[in-house]
Scaffold this active site. Structure first.
Site, PDB file in Angstrom:
ATOM      1  N   LYS A 164      -3.458   0.477  -3.249  1.00 35.25           N
ATOM      2  CA  LYS A 164      -3.033  -0.898  -3.012  1.00 35.25           C
ATOM      3  C   LYS A 164      -2.652  -1.523  -4.343  1.00 35.25           C
ATOM      4  CE  LYS A 164      -4.468  -4.952  -0.333  1.00 35.25           C
ATOM      5  NZ  LYS A 164      -5.533  -5.507   0.543  1.00 35.25           N
ATOM      6  N   VAL A 198       0.846  -1.193   0.000  1.00 34.00           N
ATOM      7  CA  VAL A 198       0.000   0.000   0.000  1.00 34.00           C
ATOM      8  C   VAL A 198       0.883   1.245   0.000  1.00 34.00           C
ATOM      9  CG1 VAL A 198      -1.767   1.277   1.271  1.00 34.00           C
ATOM     10  CG2 VAL A 198      -1.808  -1.229   1.247  1.00 34.00           C
ATOM     11  N   ASP A 238     -11.985 -10.900   8.489  1.00 33.63           N
ATOM     12  CA  ASP A 238     -10.562 -10.845   8.833  1.00 33.63           C
ATOM     13  C   ASP A 238     -10.378  -9.748   9.876  1.00 33.63           C
ATOM     14  OD1 ASP A 238      -7.931 -11.599   8.728  1.00 33.63           O
ATOM     15  OD2 ASP A 238      -7.436 -10.446   6.937  1.00 33.63           O
TER      16      ASP A 238
END
Length: 555
Positions: free
Chosen positions: A154, A140, A289
């Site tokens: 990204k 990133v 996540d």
């Protein structure tokens, strides 16, 4: 020659993996298998590391980090499979950090220009060649638009797909060997695990998919005081480049920084539990996540803190059936209704119908009762759920990957919540959220809206209903109706066949009357009206309700 070259490369890679396992003294994992004999040949030339006396979970984590970024990702995905791993290994694998050495910023700039078809200077007023973060799949970079808005870009690593292809192929080969030689191959299900890892990795290679996940979650939580999701800039995003609004916050596990910023940690912990259950049971779209590195805290809001979510490569969804049964399972756990938990596992189709309810109820009680001796603030719903599923596996439980993903996410959320507030009563926060969602989901207004949405479909098929009903009843009378069934269900179906036929007739009658009522409402039939509805439609609807009640299974 190319195939032979690939074979040599794979062999050398396999030897390298074997030596790493030996250095960390992980050959005990392969005891009583054919692999142990091959590793023995390499042992004399592979000295152990000084840390070889560490616990096995730590040694495995260090070995995966030494093997490289793809194996780090392998360990992270494997950590979600708590149904397959011992607790000590699962806990260590959750600590794997996906941080690797960055690739040159000039290469990142070239990849962005190739993907977007424009010079970087034309798109961004500033593009920092030094990455903010670097992981196994992408890195990133900070940037700024010409209008002053700060963004992050990204960028997928160059040639990452080829590296993943090669390592996945090697993992499949090792999994095939494990299936043939490992004594616990059926429990390990190595090929299934590799397929799950491959699916996760390949999904993360598509940054457009990640951007779509972020967009949907942002739309759902737009204007919320609980969760902020950064904006995706689609004009500057492709499958290999993702441009998003830059956000700043404090990682949710940085207690010192949160206290220094004056954040109300108790309010924050409770809010995190509520956000998670809303994502799962209200939105059916949850951040899967959700470790502290991806969940930040808005430092500008002290009394009414808000989370900031980043990195949407992995999200979870459940089908409506699993979602309903999971919510009902949680409510049954809240009420300590072990019989209901056992019934729900069978009704959901997670377990075969021949399992004895009383045996499953007793096993469920044995899992749950020890937890209820503790204060509610010390009970982990995630831990209870994991143990319930593990116990049920002895009774032929079949779990979908998304349920396993939800287990892992729930444990992450509860871990962060208890870190923020060790006295957090997760049950007290989760229960009202679930009750409210279920009440709204199955309220008359929601059911009525769902019915109105499907009304055109019902009207379209209404002309076929009399013929289909006549054909079905004629087949029943002539004994021509056939049912496909599994052999293990024959005894149970034979026992309930008489009641089943009666219920089927009433259900068909109820469906027919419901369709008649829908058609009368849709066509605005004349005649007397009750509460604005044609009386004939109301009578047909009441008849459908009575028929459905008659068809309802008796216990």
């Amino acid at each position: 020659m190319r195939g032979g070259s690939r074979g040599v490369t794979a062999t050398l890679r396999a030897v390298g993996i074997a030596r790493v396992l030996l250095r960390h003294r992980l050959d005990d994992f392969l005891r009583d298998t054919a692999f142990r004999r091959w590793l023995w040949l390499l042992k004399p030339i592979t000295p152990a590391r000084e840390a070889a006396d560490l616990p096995r979970g730590q040694r495995l984590r260090h070995a995966l980090q030494e093997l490289g970024p793809i194996f780090v990702k392998f360990g992270q995905v494997l950590s979600t499979r708590r149904d397959l791993l011992p607790p000590d290994i699962a806990e260590e694998l959750t600590l794997l950090q996906d941080r690797v050495a960055p690739f040159p910023g000039e290469d990142a700039r070239a990849l962005v220009e190739a993907a977007l078809g424009k010079p970087v200077g034309e798109i961004y007023a500033e593009f920092d060649l030094t990455p903010l973060a670097s992981a196994s799949i992408a890195q990133v970079h900070a940037a700024r638009f010409h209008d002053g808005r700060e963004v992050v870009v990204k960028v997928l690593r160059p040639d990452i797909r080829a590296r993943i292809d090669a390592d996945i192929e090697l993992l499949r080969t090792l999994a095939a060997l494990a299936d043939r030689h490992h004594p616990n191959a059926e429990k390990i299900r190595a090929q299934e695990v590799v397929s799950e890892i491959a699916a996760t990795l390949y999904a993360e290679l598509d940054l457009q998919r990640e951007g779509a996940n972020a967009s949907q979650m942002r739309r759902t939580w737009q204007g919320s005081d609980d969760l902020y999701v950064p904006e995706v800039f689609w004009d500057y995003s492709t499958e290999t480049v993702l441009t998003m609004e830059r956000v700043r916050g404090i990682p949710s596990d940085d207690i010192a920084a949160l206290d220094a910023a004056g954040i109300d940690r108790k309010a924050l912990a409770a809010k995190g539990v509520r956000v998670f259950y809303a994502q799962v049971f209200r939105d059916n779209f949850f951040h899967a996540d959700a470790h502290a590195g991806n969940i930040w805290v808005d430092a500008t809001r002290q009394a009414n803190p808000r989370y900031i979510a980043i990195d949407f490569g992995i999200v979870g969804q459940l089908d409506r059936r699993d979602q309903y049964y999971l919510a009902e399972n949680f409510m049954a756990i809240f009420q300590r209704d072990y019989r209901r938990i056992a019934e729900l596992h069978i009704e959901a189709g997670w377990m075969p119908s021949h399992i004895r309810i009383d045996e499953l109820e007793a096993a469920t009680r044995a899992v749950c009762e020890p937890y209820f001796t503790r204060p509610l603030s010390e009970i982990s719903l995630g831990e209870v759920l994991v143990k319930l599923f593990k116990t049920a596996q002895r009774y032929e439980l079949t779990l979908q990957p998304q349920l396993i993903l939800l287990q892992k996410t729930l444990l992450n959320i509860e871990g962060v919540g208890r870190l923020l507030d060790p006295k957090l009563d997760i049950w007290a926060e989760a229960r009202p959220v679930l009750e409210k969602i279920l009440r709204e989901r199955y309220s008359p207004a929601t059911l009525g809206a769902e019915f109105r949405k499907r009304l055109p479909e019902l009207i379209t098929h209404a002309p076929d209903m009399p013929r289909l009903l006549h054909d079905f009843l004629a087949q029943q009378v002539r004994g021509q109706h056939s049912i496909n069934m599994r052999s293990e269900d024959l005894a149970e179906l034979a026992r309930i066949s008489k009641a089943g036929q009666r219920q089927t007739i009433y259900a068909i009658l109820g469906t027919g009357l419901m369709v008649v009522a829908a058609v009368l409402v849709g066509l605005e039939a004349g005649g007397p009206r009750l509460l604005g509805i044609p009386a004939a439609a109301g009578i047909a609807g009441l008849g459908a309700f009575a028929a459905f009640l008659a068809a309802w299974p008796r216990r």
